[in-house]
Design an enzyme around this catalytic site. Sequence first.
Site, PDB file in Angstrom:
ATOM      1  N   PHE A  41       0.877  -1.178   0.000  1.00 56.39           N
ATOM      2  CA  PHE A  41       0.000   0.000   0.000  1.00 56.39           C
ATOM      3  C   PHE A  41       0.906   1.217   0.000  1.00 56.39           C
TER       4      PHE A  41
ATOM      5  N   TRP B 209       9.118   4.254   2.444  1.00 58.20           N
ATOM      6  CA  TRP B 209       8.708   3.509   3.629  1.00 58.20           C
ATOM      7  C   TRP B 209       7.527   2.588   3.358  1.00 58.20           C
ATOM      8  N   ILE B 210       7.616   1.772   2.318  1.00 57.59           N
ATOM      9  CA  ILE B 210       6.464   0.941   1.964  1.00 57.59           C
ATOM     10  C   ILE B 210       6.711  -0.517   2.376  1.00 57.59           C
ATOM     11  N   THR B 211       5.898  -0.989   3.329  1.00 61.47           N
ATOM     12  CA  THR B 211       6.015  -2.369   3.822  1.00 61.47           C
ATOM     13  C   THR B 211       5.761  -3.339   2.659  1.00 61.47           C
TER      14      THR B 211
ATOM     15  N   GLY C 184      17.593  -6.220  33.422  1.00 62.65           N
ATOM     16  CA  GLY C 184      19.006  -5.870  33.553  1.00 62.65           C
ATOM     17  C   GLY C 184      19.741  -6.089  32.238  1.00 62.65           C
TER      18      GLY C 184
ATOM     19  N   GLU D  28       1.089   4.354  10.288  1.00 65.89           N
ATOM     20  CA  GLU D  28      -0.382   4.404  10.409  1.00 65.89           C
ATOM     21  C   GLU D  28      -0.822   5.625  11.194  1.00 65.89           C
TER      22      GLU D  28
HETATM   23  P1  TGC Z   1      -9.007  15.746   6.199  1.00 69.60           P
HETATM   24  O1  TGC Z   1      -9.555  17.055   5.697  1.00 69.60           O
HETATM   25  O2  TGC Z   1      -9.028  15.509   7.660  1.00 69.60           O
HETATM   26  O3  TGC Z   1      -9.737  14.546   5.485  1.00 69.60           O
HETATM   27  C1  TGC Z   1      -9.921  14.470   4.085  1.00 69.60           C
HETATM   28  C2  TGC Z   1     -11.194  13.673   3.873  1.00 69.60           C
HETATM   29  O4  TGC Z   1     -11.009  12.355   4.399  1.00 69.60           O
HETATM   30  C3  TGC Z   1     -11.931  12.094   5.457  1.00 69.60           C
HETATM   31  N1  TGC Z   1     -11.205  11.339   6.488  1.00 69.60           N
HETATM   32  C4  TGC Z   1     -11.421  10.058   6.741  1.00 69.60           C
HETATM   33  N2  TGC Z   1     -12.308   9.193   6.234  1.00 69.60           N
HETATM   34  C5  TGC Z   1     -12.286   7.932   6.702  1.00 69.60           C
HETATM   35  N3  TGC Z   1     -11.398   7.525   7.646  1.00 69.60           N
HETATM   36  C6  TGC Z   1     -10.483   8.367   8.166  1.00 69.60           C
HETATM   37  N4  TGC Z   1      -9.575   7.952   9.075  1.00 69.60           N
HETATM   38  C7  TGC Z   1     -10.472   9.706   7.715  1.00 69.60           C
HETATM   39  N5  TGC Z   1      -9.715  10.785   8.018  1.00 69.60           N
HETATM   40  C8  TGC Z   1     -10.188  11.793   7.251  1.00 69.60           C
HETATM   41  C9  TGC Z   1     -12.394  13.448   5.931  1.00 69.60           C
HETATM   42  O5  TGC Z   1     -13.675  13.368   6.491  1.00 69.60           O
HETATM   43  C10 TGC Z   1     -12.386  14.241   4.635  1.00 69.60           C
HETATM   44  O6  TGC Z   1     -13.544  13.892   3.902  1.00 69.60           O
HETATM   45  P2  TGC Z   1     -14.310  14.984   2.997  1.00 69.60           P
HETATM   46  O7  TGC Z   1     -15.567  14.320   2.565  1.00 69.60           O
HETATM   47  O8  TGC Z   1     -14.552  16.160   3.900  1.00 69.60           O
HETATM   48  O9  TGC Z   1     -13.368  15.291   1.870  1.00 69.60           O
HETATM   49  O10 TGC Z   1      -7.548  15.576   5.625  1.00 69.60           O
HETATM   50  P3  TGC Z   1      -6.211  16.248   6.022  1.00 69.60           P
HETATM   51  O11 TGC Z   1      -5.420  16.378   4.764  1.00 69.60           O
HETATM   52  O12 TGC Z   1      -6.468  17.457   6.888  1.00 69.60           O
HETATM   53  O13 TGC Z   1      -5.456  15.134   6.892  1.00 69.60           O
HETATM   54  C11 TGC Z   1      -5.913  14.702   8.067  1.00 69.60           C
HETATM   55  C12 TGC Z   1      -4.920  13.688   8.706  1.00 69.60           C
HETATM   56  C13 TGC Z   1      -3.663  14.367   9.200  1.00 69.60           C
HETATM   57  C14 TGC Z   1      -5.681  13.099   9.871  1.00 69.60           C
HETATM   58  C15 TGC Z   1      -4.553  12.582   7.683  1.00 69.60           C
HETATM   59  O14 TGC Z   1      -3.807  13.092   6.635  1.00 69.60           O
HETATM   60  C16 TGC Z   1      -3.792  11.436   8.341  1.00 69.60           C
HETATM   61  O15 TGC Z   1      -4.401  10.527   8.886  1.00 69.60           O
HETATM   62  N6  TGC Z   1      -2.427  11.469   8.290  1.00 69.60           N
HETATM   63  C17 TGC Z   1      -1.620  10.343   8.736  1.00 69.60           C
HETATM   64  C18 TGC Z   1      -1.173   9.575   7.532  1.00 69.60           C
HETATM   65  C19 TGC Z   1      -1.041   8.114   7.819  1.00 69.60           C
HETATM   66  O16 TGC Z   1      -1.580   7.551   8.751  1.00 69.60           O
HETATM   67  N7  TGC Z   1      -0.370   7.418   6.922  1.00 69.60           N
HETATM   68  C20 TGC Z   1      -0.261   6.017   7.012  1.00 69.60           C
HETATM   69  C21 TGC Z   1       0.348   5.444   5.754  1.00 69.60           C
HETATM   70  S1  TGC Z   1       0.098   3.719   5.578  1.00 69.60           S
HETATM   71  C22 TGC Z   1       1.081   3.046   6.733  1.00 69.60           C
HETATM   72  O17 TGC Z   1       1.675   3.653   7.548  1.00 69.60           O
HETATM   73  C23 TGC Z   1       1.133   1.583   6.670  1.00 69.60           C
HETATM   74  S2  TGC Z   1       2.102   0.876   7.866  1.00 69.60           S
HETATM   75  C24 TGC Z   1       1.871  -0.672   7.374  1.00 69.60           C
HETATM   76  C25 TGC Z   1       2.074  -1.719   8.378  1.00 69.60           C
HETATM   77  O18 TGC Z   1       1.173  -1.954   9.233  1.00 69.60           O
HETATM   78  O19 TGC Z   1       3.147  -2.350   8.265  1.00 69.60           O
HETATM   79  P1  FAD Z   2       6.593  13.242   9.388  1.00 70.36           P
HETATM   80  O1  FAD Z   2       5.224  13.353   8.821  1.00 70.36           O
HETATM   81  O2  FAD Z   2       7.694  13.999   8.746  1.00 70.36           O
HETATM   82  O3  FAD Z   2       6.545  13.631  10.936  1.00 70.36           O
HETATM   83  C1  FAD Z   2       7.713  13.982  11.685  1.00 70.36           C
HETATM   84  C2  FAD Z   2       7.294  14.384  13.103  1.00 70.36           C
HETATM   85  O4  FAD Z   2       6.445  15.550  13.031  1.00 70.36           O
HETATM   86  C3  FAD Z   2       6.474  13.321  13.835  1.00 70.36           C
HETATM   87  O5  FAD Z   2       6.838  13.320  15.189  1.00 70.36           O
HETATM   88  C4  FAD Z   2       5.035  13.819  13.686  1.00 70.36           C
HETATM   89  O6  FAD Z   2       4.199  13.381  14.748  1.00 70.36           O
HETATM   90  C5  FAD Z   2       5.253  15.316  13.761  1.00 70.36           C
HETATM   91  N1  FAD Z   2       4.172  16.077  13.131  1.00 70.36           N
HETATM   92  C6  FAD Z   2       3.714  15.969  11.866  1.00 70.36           C
HETATM   93  N2  FAD Z   2       2.726  16.867  11.650  1.00 70.36           N
HETATM   94  C7  FAD Z   2       2.541  17.542  12.796  1.00 70.36           C
HETATM   95  C8  FAD Z   2       1.663  18.608  13.209  1.00 70.36           C
HETATM   96  N3  FAD Z   2       0.759  19.123  12.392  1.00 70.36           N
HETATM   97  N4  FAD Z   2       1.776  19.055  14.464  1.00 70.36           N
HETATM   98  C9  FAD Z   2       2.687  18.533  15.318  1.00 70.36           C
HETATM   99  N5  FAD Z   2       3.537  17.533  14.990  1.00 70.36           N
HETATM  100  C10 FAD Z   2       3.471  17.043  13.748  1.00 70.36           C
HETATM  101  N6  FAD Z   2       3.542   4.202   4.632  1.00 70.36           N
HETATM  102  C11 FAD Z   2       2.778   3.673   3.632  1.00 70.36           C
HETATM  103  O7  FAD Z   2       2.129   4.401   2.877  1.00 70.36           O
HETATM  104  N7  FAD Z   2       2.722   2.321   3.436  1.00 70.36           N
HETATM  105  C12 FAD Z   2       3.409   1.448   4.204  1.00 70.36           C
HETATM  106  O8  FAD Z   2       3.317   0.230   4.006  1.00 70.36           O
HETATM  107  C13 FAD Z   2       4.240   1.966   5.244  1.00 70.36           C
HETATM  108  N8  FAD Z   2       5.015   1.122   5.994  1.00 70.36           N
HETATM  109  C14 FAD Z   2       5.931   1.670   6.874  1.00 70.36           C
HETATM  110  C15 FAD Z   2       6.842   0.815   7.496  1.00 70.36           C
HETATM  111  C16 FAD Z   2       7.809   1.348   8.355  1.00 70.36           C
HETATM  112  C17 FAD Z   2       8.842   0.451   8.957  1.00 70.36           C
HETATM  113  C18 FAD Z   2       7.799   2.739   8.642  1.00 70.36           C
HETATM  114  C19 FAD Z   2       8.793   3.318   9.608  1.00 70.36           C
HETATM  115  C20 FAD Z   2       6.889   3.569   8.037  1.00 70.36           C
HETATM  116  C21 FAD Z   2       5.961   3.042   7.118  1.00 70.36           C
HETATM  117  N9  FAD Z   2       5.076   3.882   6.421  1.00 70.36           N
HETATM  118  C22 FAD Z   2       4.274   3.375   5.434  1.00 70.36           C
HETATM  119  C23 FAD Z   2       5.187   5.334   6.553  1.00 70.36           C
HETATM  120  C24 FAD Z   2       4.483   5.910   7.779  1.00 70.36           C
HETATM  121  O9  FAD Z   2       3.092   5.914   7.621  1.00 70.36           O
HETATM  122  C25 FAD Z   2       5.032   7.315   8.004  1.00 70.36           C
HETATM  123  O10 FAD Z   2       6.355   7.166   8.461  1.00 70.36           O
HETATM  124  C26 FAD Z   2       4.207   8.103   9.012  1.00 70.36           C
HETATM  125  O11 FAD Z   2       2.935   8.418   8.493  1.00 70.36           O
HETATM  126  C27 FAD Z   2       4.915   9.419   9.425  1.00 70.36           C
HETATM  127  O12 FAD Z   2       5.377  10.119   8.325  1.00 70.36           O
HETATM  128  P2  FAD Z   2       6.920  10.642   8.312  1.00 70.36           P
HETATM  129  O13 FAD Z   2       7.774   9.494   8.660  1.00 70.36           O
HETATM  130  O14 FAD Z   2       7.133  11.295   7.005  1.00 70.36           O
HETATM  131  O15 FAD Z   2       7.001  11.696   9.483  1.00 70.36           O
END
Ligand code: TGC
Ligand code: FAD
Length: 387
Positions: free
Chosen positions: A133, A166-168, A343, A367
């Site tokens: 993803f 950073w894509i798993t 320890g 996430e």
């Molecule tokens: P924002 O204006 O808040 O939202 C845009 C539109 O999306 C809707 N929405 C959601 N809908 C369903 N579920 C959610 N969790 C939702 N969060 C927001 C929202 O209602 C809105 O809809 P509409 O109809 O009004 O357009 O968007 P924003 O750009 O202000 O961002 C909000 C924020 C910071 C919460 C969002 O960008 C966020 O969650 N950032 C974190 C990114 C993140 O979690 N990335 C993960 C990447 S994948 C990964 O890490 C996989 S690890 C894999 C493993 O387990 O190994």
């Molecule tokens: P940044 O977004 O640069 O954040 C840096 C710091 O700033 C953090 O402490 C954060 O909390 C803080 N910060 C950011 N915004 C704010 C704010 N508005 N106010 C205050 N503090 C803030 N992504 C995928 O899409 N797919 C995957 O499969 C996937 N797998 C991963 C596997 C691993 C091992 C790792 C490490 C990451 C993976 N990720 C994946 C990416 C992961 O989702 C991102 O690392 C995560 O969302 C944070 O983004 P970043 O690392 O760019 O940190």
Amino acid sequence: MSASNPLDFYSVGALLSDDERLIRDTVGRFVDREVTPIIAECFAAERFPAELVPRLAELGLFGATLDGYGCSGLGYTAYGVICEELERGDSSVRSCVSVQSSLVMGAIFACGSEEQRSRWLPALARGEKLGCFALTEAHGGSDPGRMRTRARRQGADWRLNGAKHWITNGALADVAVVWATTEDGVNAFLVEKGTAGFETRVIKNKLSLRASSTAELAFADVTVPDSARLPKANGLKAALRCLDDARFGIAWGACGAARACIDTVLRYTQSRELFGRPLSHTQLIQSRLADSVRKLSGAQLIAWRLAKLKESGVATTAQTSLAKWNNVRAALDIARDCRDMLGAAGITLDLSPMRHMLNLETVITYEGTESIHELIVGRELTGQSAF
Ligand code: TGC
Ligand code: FAD
């Protein structure tokens, strides 16, 4: 030792159905027999145990909550206990299942055409194909709305340019769910391994989640047909919706990592004699163990309640965020304290707490980081977005 179960102090296990208990015990046995014996070596060698993929598939763990297409059609509580047991082994194994199930199969199930579902879901459920993803980009994972990867219409096809970081499973995957901006907003595309212009590079020297394979993906004029676009993945919202399911799995998984740490320390402090008595007889060790069990118990109850809310279809994003934030923070604090109570023995791979602690540094980041989840809850409480 009292009759209470320190790893399930509030008897959350008693709230499970017979089927859910059977799933927990089956996955638990798999972890004890097939994950625990190899995982320290995989962590040391920075090796993803790909040999477990067919076994995870045989157990029906890929896409477990989906109905049809060879998936198990289980409820969210069952998915939760699966994640908890897998992460008791190692976060990397739970990660593999989270990505394949919630992020890849979940996206195809929710946003794909019937043709895309029929082509990919059975093969992904059988573990014959792996997916990844691709949402995060190097310039800021917390703010995916500003992604730079772009898809442009080229006649009947799409041309993708950009990069993901950073894509798993990125370098192992047969298919990548790639999120890109188009002139109509964010869309998702299924890009198959080997497509011209699509390259991957494994990220080495991670100190966390070393038994998981993480990669950079690059797209240079990658051409895919319109049939590779997920027709219902319209807008960032579609990507964020998939994240909620994966964050739910993490909230349960973190409890598994915490359980493994507490279990190790309970055994160790009963047999380790210092100052003429077992460590477990000292007030400070008891206080620290009690504090760990307090944190674990809160996390387990939140995870269980969130599963029930999801099964009723009423769980909110903020509730999911609070659970992910609380439970991973609890598990990380527990793992760090458990490491210390061992320890010097705690700094090797022979005992699991430091490995879990290091893994949880990733789990608290991916996430959605801890701060992002705090801000999602803050926005829910105040009605103001502080991002
Ligand atoms: P924002 O204006 O808040 O939202 C845009 C539109 O999306 C809707 N929405 C959601 N809908 C369903 N579920 C959610 N969790 C939702 N969060 C927001 C929202 O209602 C809105 O809809 P509409 O109809 O009004 O357009 O968007 P924003 O750009 O202000 O961002 C909000 C924020 C910071 C919460 C969002 O960008 C966020 O969650 N950032 C974190 C990114 C993140 O979690 N990335 C993960 C990447 S994948 C990964 O890490 C996989 S690890 C894999 C493993 O387990 O190994
Ligand atoms: P940044 O977004 O640069 O954040 C840096 C710091 O700033 C953090 O402490 C954060 O909390 C803080 N910060 C950011 N915004 C704010 C704010 N508005 N106010 C205050 N503090 C803030 N992504 C995928 O899409 N797919 C995957 O499969 C996937 N797998 C991963 C596997 C691993 C091992 C790792 C490490 C990451 C993976 N990720 C994946 C990416 C992961 O989702 C991102 O690392 C995560 O969302 C944070 O983004 P970043 O690392 O760019 O940190």
